[in-house]
Design a protein around this motif. Structure first.
Motif, short mmCIF file in Angstrom:
data_model
loop_
_atom_site.label_atom_id
_atom_site.label_comp_id
_atom_site.label_asym_id
_atom_site.label_seq_id
_atom_site.Cartn_x
_atom_site.Cartn_y
_atom_site.Cartn_z
N THR A 217 -1.06 -10.81 5.55
CA THR A 217 0.61 -11.43 4.73
C THR A 217 1.41 -11.20 5.36
O THR A 217 1.65 -10.27 5.27
N VAL A 218 2.83 -12.00 4.22
CA VAL A 218 4.01 -11.52 4.32
C VAL A 218 4.64 -10.45 3.61
O VAL A 218 4.38 -11.24 2.37
N ILE A 219 4.76 -9.80 3.83
CA ILE A 219 5.90 -8.78 2.93
C ILE A 219 7.03 -8.48 3.79
O ILE A 219 6.75 -7.23 4.65
N GLN A 220 7.96 -8.39 4.04
CA GLN A 220 9.78 -8.25 4.55
C GLN A 220 9.88 -7.03 3.97
O GLN A 220 9.25 -6.31 2.73
N ASN A 221 9.51 -6.02 5.47
CA ASN A 221 10.54 -5.06 5.57
C ASN A 221 11.27 -4.42 4.38
O ASN A 221 12.51 -5.54 3.66
N PHE A 222 11.84 -3.03 3.69
CA PHE A 222 12.10 -2.55 2.89
C PHE A 222 13.59 -1.71 2.86
O PHE A 222 13.32 -1.02 4.85
#
Length: 395
Positions: A217-222
């Protein structure tokens, strides 16, 4: 929840360590309990209540006896499996969050979690953040002999040996290929419940492994929240990072019609210092680096290797400075071409210099791009963790 962070380095060493430290700090601030497992090291700054860590593996030092055991230990670590079982019995986590573990810890840590589940009847969520291509590429970079390489995708790790992909060493490349084949056969990665990718690009590469495809799954870095300050920009082009071939430093050296300010170090440091078109400030961090980025006309990311989700791009845009970036890997997902920066064909000197000229010669464009950067929203650690906790919980 109780979360066990697993990462081979437990001291500040790179992007994955910055990630786990900031993530864990926030998780603890909202009531979760976090412990860590990895290698012992004199710089270790986090740990676990059982006091269990694997011995430090120094590939560049250490004695001969230790080095003779490394080829076996980098494929399978009985020590990591045994000691992690002790930590699991002591901490009893709800989730184990894997980060960088290959070579020093090995996928033996995944088997340790399954040991614990079988022994206790507990169910532990195994979550991984993919910081690079380690699950599908033995050298973790998909970059060898100065070029991007995808030959090992699909489990064809013999290519690592044929191309001497790890440090241009036949022996090291053989060990890397052996590790890939060993864990492909033992199917350890199938036990991972979810794999977080910072970009769609990285997800697409991991999905070439059938065992991973339905887990990614994709969660862009913070990024850290920054004050939205509109500042007077200086007329310099900033490069900050490592001075090396894969990072495209030779493109800067060849762009003699433009002046660059550099903040970094690396193998090309001598050439950078000698270049008439470059002012090298050396390695910078903290407030000094932030001010350099914030007041630059633009920053450049000329990498010829794959970049998945470089913090340098996120940091630059969040500080209101447009980025001229090579269209490599996940970079096009971070830079809105013509809005928060400009993209150019990877390794193309002419396109690189044309992009620089476009921004340096047009004050109105530079100002518009900078304003767009200030308006751009990335994940903060708070919004990131809202998504992460859902994954920990299996939602």
């Amino acid at each position: 929840m109780k979360i066990l962070m697993v990462n081979k380095f437990l001291y500040p060493n790179g992007g994955s360590e910055t990630y786990i430290f900031k993530l864990s700090e926030y998780l603890k601030s909202i009531g979760h309990e976090v412990q860590f497992f990895g290698m012992e090291h004199e710089g270790r700054c986090v740990g676990n209540s059982a006091g269990q860590y694997t011995a430090d593996m120094d590939f560049h030092g250490g004695n001969i006896i230790e080095k003779l055991s490394y080829p076996i230990k980098t494929v399978y670590s009985a020590e990591a499996r045994r000691k992690l079982n002790i930590v699991l019995d002591d901490f009893k986590p709800d989730a184990v969050h894997l980060n960088n573990f290959n070579f020093q810890l090995t996928p033996s840590v995944i088997l340790a979690v399954k040991d614990y589940e079988k022994r206790t009847g507990s169910k532990v969520r195994i979550v991984m953040t993919a910081h690079d291509e380690q699950l599908v590429c033995p050298n973790h970079l998909m970059f060898t002999n100065g070029k991007i390489c995808e030959k090992c995708l699909g489990g064809k790790y013999i290519n690592c040996v044929q191309n001497r992909c790890i440090h241009d060493s036949a022996a090291k490349s053989l060990v890397g290929a052996a590790e890939g084949y060993y864990w492909k056969t033992h199917r350890a990665y199938e036990y991972i419940d979810a794999i977080i990718c910072p970009t769609e690009f990285l997800k697409s590469k991991l999905d070439t492994n059938k065992a991973l495809k339905n887990k990614t799954t994709v969660i862009q870095n913070f990024t850290e929240p920054r004050p939205k300050l509109k500042v007077n920009k200086a007329d310099y082009i900033l490069y900050f990072g490592r001075f090396s071939t894969e990072k495209g430093i030779e493109l800067l050296l060849a762009a003699k019609d433009y002046r660059f300010t550099c903040a970094g170090c690396g193998p090309y440091e001598e050439q950078v210092d000698a270049a008439e078109n470059i002012t090298n400030l050396g390695f910078q961090n903290g407030a000094a680096l932030e001010m350099l980025v914030r007041t630059a006309r633009c920053t450049v990311l000329p990498s010829i290797c794959i970049e998945n989700c470089p913090f340098s791009v996120l940091e630059s845009i969040s500080l209101g400075t447009p980025v001229i970036g090579a269209a490599t890997g996940g970079v096009p997902e971070l830079i809105d071409d013509g809005e928060t920066g400009l993209l150019f064909e990877t390794g193309n000197q002419r396109e690189f210099e044309n992009a620089i000229e476009t921004i340096m010669a047009d004050d109105a464009l530079a100002e518009r791009l900078a304003q767009n950067c200030l308006n751009k929203e990335f994940h903060t650690v708070e919004t990131y963790c809202k998504e992460l906790i859902k994954i920990y919980q299996g939602n």
